[in-house]
Scaffold this motif. Structure first.
Motif, mmCIF file in Angstrom:
data_model
loop_
_atom_site.group_PDB
_atom_site.id
_atom_site.type_symbol
_atom_site.label_atom_id
_atom_site.label_comp_id
_atom_site.label_asym_id
_atom_site.label_seq_id
_atom_site.Cartn_x
_atom_site.Cartn_y
_atom_site.Cartn_z
ATOM 1 N N VAL A 131 -36.746 85.947 -56.146
ATOM 2 C CA VAL A 131 -35.609 85.761 -57.058
ATOM 3 C C VAL A 131 -34.337 86.322 -56.433
ATOM 4 O O VAL A 131 -33.286 85.668 -56.421
ATOM 5 C CB VAL A 131 -35.886 86.425 -58.424
ATOM 6 C CG1 VAL A 131 -34.643 86.359 -59.305
ATOM 7 C CG2 VAL A 131 -37.065 85.752 -59.119
ATOM 8 N N ALA A 132 -34.429 87.545 -55.877
ATOM 9 C CA ALA A 132 -33.254 88.169 -55.255
ATOM 10 C C ALA A 132 -32.803 87.382 -54.028
ATOM 11 O O ALA A 132 -31.605 87.207 -53.787
ATOM 12 C CB ALA A 132 -33.572 89.613 -54.874
ATOM 13 N N ILE A 133 -33.772 86.909 -53.245
ATOM 14 C CA ILE A 133 -33.422 86.139 -52.049
ATOM 15 C C ILE A 133 -32.764 84.822 -52.437
ATOM 16 O O ILE A 133 -31.735 84.426 -51.868
ATOM 17 C CB ILE A 133 -34.686 85.892 -51.193
ATOM 18 C CG1 ILE A 133 -35.189 87.223 -50.614
ATOM 19 C CG2 ILE A 133 -34.395 84.902 -50.078
ATOM 20 C CD1 ILE A 133 -36.551 87.129 -49.973
ATOM 21 N N ALA A 134 -33.335 84.132 -53.415
ATOM 22 C CA ALA A 134 -32.770 82.862 -53.864
ATOM 23 C C ALA A 134 -31.368 83.054 -54.425
ATOM 24 O O ALA A 134 -30.463 82.246 -54.176
ATOM 25 C CB ALA A 134 -33.679 82.222 -54.907
ATOM 26 N N THR A 135 -31.167 84.139 -55.160
ATOM 27 C CA THR A 135 -29.843 84.427 -55.717
ATOM 28 C C THR A 135 -28.824 84.654 -54.604
ATOM 29 O O THR A 135 -27.686 84.151 -54.660
ATOM 30 C CB THR A 135 -29.909 85.663 -56.630
ATOM 31 O OG1 THR A 135 -30.832 85.409 -57.698
ATOM 32 C CG2 THR A 135 -28.546 85.990 -57.207
ATOM 33 N N THR A 136 -29.227 85.393 -53.564
ATOM 34 C CA THR A 136 -28.325 85.652 -52.435
ATOM 35 C C THR A 136 -27.984 84.362 -51.709
ATOM 36 O O THR A 136 -26.819 84.113 -51.356
ATOM 37 C CB THR A 136 -28.966 86.655 -51.460
ATOM 38 O OG1 THR A 136 -29.220 87.882 -52.140
ATOM 39 C CG2 THR A 136 -28.056 86.917 -50.273
ATOM 40 N N LEU A 137 -28.976 83.529 -51.465
ATOM 41 C CA LEU A 137 -28.721 82.247 -50.808
ATOM 42 C C LEU A 137 -27.770 81.382 -51.625
ATOM 43 O O LEU A 137 -26.879 80.717 -51.081
ATOM 44 C CB LEU A 137 -30.046 81.503 -50.588
ATOM 45 C CG LEU A 137 -30.933 82.026 -49.455
ATOM 46 C CD1 LEU A 137 -32.318 81.388 -49.533
ATOM 47 C CD2 LEU A 137 -30.303 81.745 -48.108
ATOM 48 N N PHE A 138 -27.955 81.393 -52.934
ATOM 49 C CA PHE A 138 -27.085 80.623 -53.831
ATOM 50 C C PHE A 138 -25.642 81.135 -53.736
ATOM 51 O O PHE A 138 -24.698 80.360 -53.625
ATOM 52 C CB PHE A 138 -27.605 80.722 -55.267
ATOM 53 C CG PHE A 138 -26.753 80.015 -56.273
ATOM 54 C CD1 PHE A 138 -26.764 78.624 -56.375
ATOM 55 C CD2 PHE A 138 -25.931 80.730 -57.138
ATOM 56 C CE1 PHE A 138 -25.974 77.962 -57.304
ATOM 57 C CE2 PHE A 138 -25.139 80.079 -58.072
ATOM 58 C CZ PHE A 138 -25.156 78.691 -58.155
ATOM 59 N N LYS A 139 -25.482 82.471 -53.746
ATOM 60 C CA LYS A 139 -24.135 83.050 -53.657
ATOM 61 C C LYS A 139 -23.485 82.721 -52.313
ATOM 62 O O LYS A 139 -22.278 82.475 -52.233
ATOM 63 C CB LYS A 139 -24.202 84.564 -53.859
ATOM 64 C CG LYS A 139 -24.524 84.987 -55.299
ATOM 65 C CD LYS A 139 -24.571 86.502 -55.408
ATOM 66 C CE LYS A 139 -24.848 86.948 -56.842
ATOM 67 N NZ LYS A 139 -24.951 88.431 -56.955
ATOM 68 N N ASP A 140 -24.296 82.744 -51.231
ATOM 69 C CA ASP A 140 -23.763 82.389 -49.915
ATOM 70 C C ASP A 140 -23.189 80.973 -49.925
ATOM 71 O O ASP A 140 -22.079 80.717 -49.438
ATOM 72 C CB ASP A 140 -24.864 82.481 -48.853
ATOM 73 C CG ASP A 140 -25.183 83.913 -48.455
ATOM 74 O OD1 ASP A 140 -24.454 84.823 -48.884
ATOM 75 O OD2 ASP A 140 -26.160 84.119 -47.713
ATOM 76 N N LYS A 141 -23.963 80.054 -50.468
ATOM 77 C CA LYS A 141 -23.523 78.664 -50.467
ATOM 78 C C LYS A 141 -22.291 78.462 -51.358
ATOM 79 O O LYS A 141 -21.362 77.733 -51.002
ATOM 80 C CB LYS A 141 -24.669 77.764 -50.930
ATOM 81 C CG LYS A 141 -24.391 76.285 -50.813
ATOM 82 C CD LYS A 141 -23.912 75.891 -49.405
ATOM 83 C CE LYS A 141 -24.964 76.132 -48.350
ATOM 84 N NZ LYS A 141 -24.476 75.678 -47.006
ATOM 85 N N ILE A 142 -22.276 79.133 -52.517
ATOM 86 C CA ILE A 142 -21.112 79.033 -53.404
ATOM 87 C C ILE A 142 -19.869 79.576 -52.702
ATOM 88 O O ILE A 142 -18.773 79.010 -52.797
ATOM 89 C CB ILE A 142 -21.364 79.793 -54.724
ATOM 90 C CG1 ILE A 142 -22.413 79.065 -55.573
ATOM 91 C CG2 ILE A 142 -20.076 79.965 -55.505
ATOM 92 C CD1 ILE A 142 -21.990 77.670 -56.011
ATOM 93 N N SER A 143 -20.023 80.702 -51.962
ATOM 94 C CA SER A 143 -18.882 81.273 -51.238
ATOM 95 C C SER A 143 -18.329 80.286 -50.227
ATOM 96 O O SER A 143 -17.107 80.131 -50.076
ATOM 97 C CB SER A 143 -19.311 82.568 -50.526
ATOM 98 O OG SER A 143 -19.675 83.563 -51.465
ATOM 99 N N GLN A 144 -19.218 79.588 -49.521
ATOM 100 C CA GLN A 144 -18.765 78.647 -48.505
ATOM 101 C C GLN A 144 -18.146 77.401 -49.124
ATOM 102 O O GLN A 144 -17.155 76.866 -48.612
ATOM 103 C CB GLN A 144 -19.946 78.279 -47.603
ATOM 104 C CG GLN A 144 -20.393 79.440 -46.721
ATOM 105 C CD GLN A 144 -21.618 79.114 -45.895
ATOM 106 O OE1 GLN A 144 -22.388 78.217 -46.228
ATOM 107 N NE2 GLN A 144 -21.811 79.847 -44.822
#
Length: 588
Positions: free
Chosen positions: A572-585
């Motif tokens: 869950v934490a990893i998926a959330t981080t990946l999601f935030k990375d993509k949103i930032s880009q």
């Protein structure tokens, strides 16, 4: 006072220009320590806390200065401890001399205490490997050992028994033949000619001039050839990929730079390898062949200093033997300027897009702290001639992508061995070699913990190094490697209690600060860089930030998903981080 063999040893090292020896005393080298004491005005002895660090420091000295690094260890366990750092030097082709002790010759072979035949143990790591058993040998074998280390770009080893160390310097108990007597003048090393054969230069020029989509892959062997690499890139209209050890070959903001290749590389770098019709390898023997062009599909030219390594990674149309700077200077007049810049411009646009993507990940709004943000602030605050040393692991990814080479900046890490723990010893050695420059060690909590006692070494010598610990409470690289293999992580997180290395720094009498909030990063790093003495900033970063490859393959993505499906505990934490990375880009 009788002149002893150890004095001759030290005097000969000084004649070669050796001014610093890194080591740890023991009863197996007390005679050598006496020789160093008697000549402390010529050769500085740097006392470390672990012999592994001494070998790392010797390797770092060689990497940064081009001059031979020297480390010293006692017999038995001391010599054993040197090995990891010596293999770092061997695999990165750096000239290092290891000096070790040995039991008295009269007890060798009797199973005496700490009797380890280090010459046998070092048989694989050392290009020159000798037990000195006659005082008359010493001046000559020191010369040969150092010349061999320089010539073969590797490790030399001299093991000196206790009784030989303290024997009279003019003793020659056997007198079978006259020993080699090197001249009293300062010795010199004559490097091989650096210009490749003329016919090879002509053949290389023909291949390069015929290329329509030329790429350059530059490595550590071209660090001294920046202007020549840029000149060749300009003539050929060729984008330049840099290996990680060769990151400082050209500036990262150069119009020719497209980053690196491999797991720590960039998408433009990976795309370029697949797209080029001609690859010019300069000063590199890049080992990760799966990231090089498919054999037979790309014409390859290489300039390599070692004939044994030329053409071993990929079928090479023209291998040239020579020095990168001298070879490129001789090649340039033979090259024809490529006026079609479409190939270069394509990758300039791709690299601009990549830089925007990386900048989007450097957000101060992310909590927990994004490691990309931490590295970006170090990059922003550091001087234009700062030296960054780095450990292996996820931190190497953040440094590769967010430490910008500009001006005379340096970047050093364990390249081919990719061992943990050299970041701090490297920084110490480089600060001693370049006292006027800013030296920063960017290390992980796992690697720092291995040799953290050396921070006390920095404090003892009042070295103004800055250590920044990227603390994710885990062995981050192994965590992601397990997932890429399709396995849920196991045994890679340290858990509680959470480490606070800033307390260790303060106990050493140095600057130490713990950072847990993004808003405190800038101030803490700035104060550490300005501190007159060693400083350490321990920063808690997001442990679930993945060091994603520049270009994710289908197989990597598939295995990543398999790890999630098999019960990845932090999915869950990893998926959330990946999601935030993509949103930032996407929101840049």
């Amino acid at each position: 006072m009788t002149v002893i063999v150890s004095e001759v040893l030290v005097e000969r090292l000084a004649a070669w220009g050796v001014d610093t020896i890194f080591g740890l005393p023991g009863d197996g080298i007390n005679g050598i320590m006496e020789g160093l004491r008697r000549h402390a005005d010529r050769v500085r002895f740097v006392l470390v806390h672990h012999e592994e660090a001494a070998a790392f420091m010797a390797a770092a000295h060689a990497k940064a200065t081009g001059r031979i690094g020297v480390c010293l260890a006692t017999s038995g366990p001391g010599g054993i401890h040197l090995l990891n750092g010596l293999y770092d030097a061997k695999l990165d082709h750096q000239p290092v001399l290891a000096i070790t002790g040995m039991q008295e010759t009269s007890v060798l072979g009797t199973g005496y205490q700490q009797e380890v035949h280090l010459d046998r143990l070092y048989a694989d790591v050392a290009e020159y490997n000798l037990v000195v058993d006659n005082p008359a040998q010493v001046p000559g074998v020191v010369d040969i050992a150092i010349r061999t280390a320089y010539a073969r770009r590797g490790v030399a080893h001299l093991s000196v028994p206790n009784d030989v160390q303290v024997a009279p310097a003019d003793a020659d108990p056997y007198q079978h033949v006259a020993p080699a007597r090197p001249p009293a003048t300062a010795p010199i090393y004559l490097p091989p000619p650096g210009i490749p054969r003329h016919e090879d230069l002509q053949a290389a020029a023909e291949v390069l001039n015929a290329g329509e989509r030329v790429a350059i892959l530059a490595g550590a062997g071209a660090l001294h050839a920046r202007q020549e690499v840029l000149a060749v890139a300009d003539v050929l209209g060729a984008p330049v990929i840099k290996t990680l050890p060769g990151k400082a070959v050209i500036p990262d903001d150069s119009p020719y730079a497209v980053g690196g290749i491999g797991l720590l590389g960039t998408k433009p770098g990976e795309d370029l390898v697949e797209d080029c019709d001609t690859l010019f390898m300069i000063g590199t023997n890049f080992p990760y062949t799966k990231h090089l062009p498919e054999p037979g599909g790309t014409r390859v030219v290489q300039i390599e200093a070692d004939p044994a390594r030329a053409g071993v990674r990929i079928p090479t149309r023209v291998p040239m033997i020579g020095d990168a700077r001298e070879g490129l200077a001789a090649l340039l007049p033979l090259l024809r300027r490529n006026e079609d810049r479409a190939h270069l411009e394509k990758y300039q646009k791709a690299m601009n897009h990549w830089r925007e993507d990386m900048a989007a990940l450097e957000s101060p709004k992310r909590d927990p702290i994004a490691p990309q943000y931490l590295m970006s602030r170090i990059n922003h605050l550091a001087a234009d001639d700062a030296i960054l040393t780095c450990d292996s692991g996820t931190i190497a990814t953040w440094a590769a992508r967010h430490w910008t080479i500009r001006g005379d900046r340096g970047f050093y890490l364990s390249g081919n061995l990719a061992t943990m723990a050299p970041g701090l010893p490297y920084a110490i050695a480089m600060q001693l070699a370049f006292p006027g420059r800013q030296v920063i060690a960017f290390v992980g909590d796992g690697g720092f913990a291995m040799l953290m006692a050396e921070f006390l070494t920095a404090a003892r010598y009042r070295l103004p190094i800055t250590v920044v610990v990227n603390n994710n409470g885990s062995l981050g690289q192994i965590l992601w490697e397990q997932m890429v293999l399709g396995y849920p992580e196991h045994g890679v997180r340290f858990g509680e209690p959470a480490s606070d290395f800033s307390a260790w720094a303060r106990s050493c009498g140095a600057y130490g600060r713990k950072v847990t909030s993004p808003g405190d990063v800038d101030e803490a790093v700035r104060q550490a860089l300005e501190h007159d003495g060693p400083a350490l900033v321990d920063v808690d970063v997001n442990p679930n930030e993945p060091p994603m490859p520049g270009k994710v393959s289908y197989e990597q993505a598939k295995k990543f998903v398999e790890a999630f499906l098999r019960g990845q505990p932090h999915k869950v934490a990893i998926a959330t981080t990946l999601f935030k990375d993509k949103i930032s880009q996407l929101g840049r």
